[in-house]
Design an enzyme around this catalytic site. Sequence first.
Site, mmCIF file in Angstrom:
data_model
loop_
_atom_site.group_PDB
_atom_site.id
_atom_site.type_symbol
_atom_site.label_atom_id
_atom_site.label_comp_id
_atom_site.label_asym_id
_atom_site.label_seq_id
_atom_site.Cartn_x
_atom_site.Cartn_y
_atom_site.Cartn_z
ATOM 1 N N LYS A 10 -25.474 -123.019 4.234
ATOM 2 C CA LYS A 10 -24.997 -123.290 5.599
ATOM 3 C C LYS A 10 -25.337 -124.721 6.014
ATOM 4 O O LYS A 10 -24.551 -125.394 6.696
ATOM 5 C CB LYS A 10 -25.621 -122.289 6.570
ATOM 6 N N ASN A 22 -29.708 -121.814 12.361
ATOM 7 C CA ASN A 22 -29.750 -122.897 11.373
ATOM 8 C C ASN A 22 -31.208 -123.254 11.134
ATOM 9 O O ASN A 22 -31.896 -123.666 12.059
ATOM 10 C CB ASN A 22 -28.983 -124.127 11.877
ATOM 11 N N GLU A 58 -19.086 -130.576 7.212
ATOM 12 C CA GLU A 58 -18.441 -130.546 8.530
ATOM 13 C C GLU A 58 -18.597 -131.881 9.251
ATOM 14 O O GLU A 58 -17.638 -132.402 9.832
ATOM 15 C CB GLU A 58 -19.076 -129.427 9.362
#
Length: 522
Positions: free
Chosen positions: A204, A123, A211
Amino acid sequence: MADIDNDKVNDVEIGIVGSGSMGGGMTLLFSQNGSKIGCYDYEKEAVQKLMDEAKEDENVNEKLVHGFTSLEKMINAFPKADSGEKKPRILVLSMPHGKAVDGILDDLLSLLDKGDIVIDGGNEWWQETERRQAKAGEKGIEWVGMGVSGGYQSARHGPSMSPGCTEETWKYLQPYLEKWAARTPEGEPCVMRIGPGGSGHYVKMIHNGIEHAHLSILCETRAILHHQLGLSNDEISDLFESWWKDGPLRGNFLVGIGFKGLRFSEGGGIEHAQDGIVEKIEDKVTQDVDKSEGTGTWSTKEIAERHVAAPAIAAAHQLRIISSDKLERLDVADNLNLAQPSEAKEAKLDKANKDKLMQTIQTAVYGAILGAFVQGLDIITRASQDQKWNISLATCIKIWRQGCIIQSDAIAEFLLPLFEKFGPSEPVNLLKSIPELASEFAKTYDAQKKLYTIAIETDAVAPALGASLEYIKTVNCRDLNTNFQELELDYFGHHNYDLKGKAEKGHEKGKYHTEFAKMPGV
């Protein structure tokens, strides 16, 4: 299996830098699919542990896994070109974001050749990715920023992946990535080229922002069900399982692991239990706050800097921050000395009415989760337009159908055909451009209001649920209360305003001003 740092190895197909949970999972996954892997880590114990796991895993041919504590030796373990053009080396980084990646980049630039490909599978902040792409490009090395979703378990069994790279690099990597990716029940691989530059890491990042909102929505709901409505963990587990199996939350990953987690017993395994492990876990979330993970912070930063409304994502991040220091929070609670959450009057409903309430709550949760998708995808659209990435929202939904944390089968089936009508970077505002989506979201309003009303009446903590309700209320409002704010802005700052009914399209400053201080009695 070869020894660690074996100089005789000369057939490595993929090199993986980092042998932690994610890198280790990818090493086993890639080798299970027939790729010859070189796994590198500066810690010999980590490499040895991974090689032992490969030996013990019945699905992995241990002869395909070679361990290295020398980056140079791993690079030299790739095949040499006998004649003709050398095939590009492929290296996958599985490392924490930041300075460590820059260190590896500098080491690799001295070892790799023109045409070699480095995939950053961690990430990372998208601008850092683009900076490294430019630096690597000076030597003709392709640097790919690729989001890898689904956590360490998907890294082992097949993740959702979002590479950002050139079309030429994608064509070379596509057969490998499709072989490793999670697949839908129909066999479609959950990996597609997102766009150029830092677009893969950006998608992402926002995936993780969505999320975080979903995690907050579900933990807030679970608390209301348990503490305010009196449901046992066993009953909540059954409820979540019913949502996961059928209805608008069918196939939602977090709902699915939620009902299984609530049944986890200390003895191991999944079973019905009135008192589960959740009651023994401290109510503090440190991820992001401890700087081990940046995507939630970065998503919130993007909300502000791109000027996109995504209140549920922002509220979820704020809840994490407040939760992260438990002892400090206890001291604050002592000073405030306000009422703690209490039982709701609905806790005493008969079975028929309680079943009806559970259906309402399911609809409310669905609406909040759908709203978080809308908010996150609006951010991606704005960034795509700003950076000229030409990201397709349909592509985002396709790669999120398996192997990722925000997998939600019923929602994906609803959204995908709607998005396939639009080209890359369209539309600007989902609720404006897609009436079917706005209509679906509107159907959840009363249910969201009911659930949040319970939270308000009982002092339950529900910031993401409240933000979702306020979002739908605000975007629906034809006449907001912000005209008084405009008055005061113009009063003290000469910021100008538009006249009622004469507003122009867009975000341009109004043309009108009043000198309030010159008025009699003001």
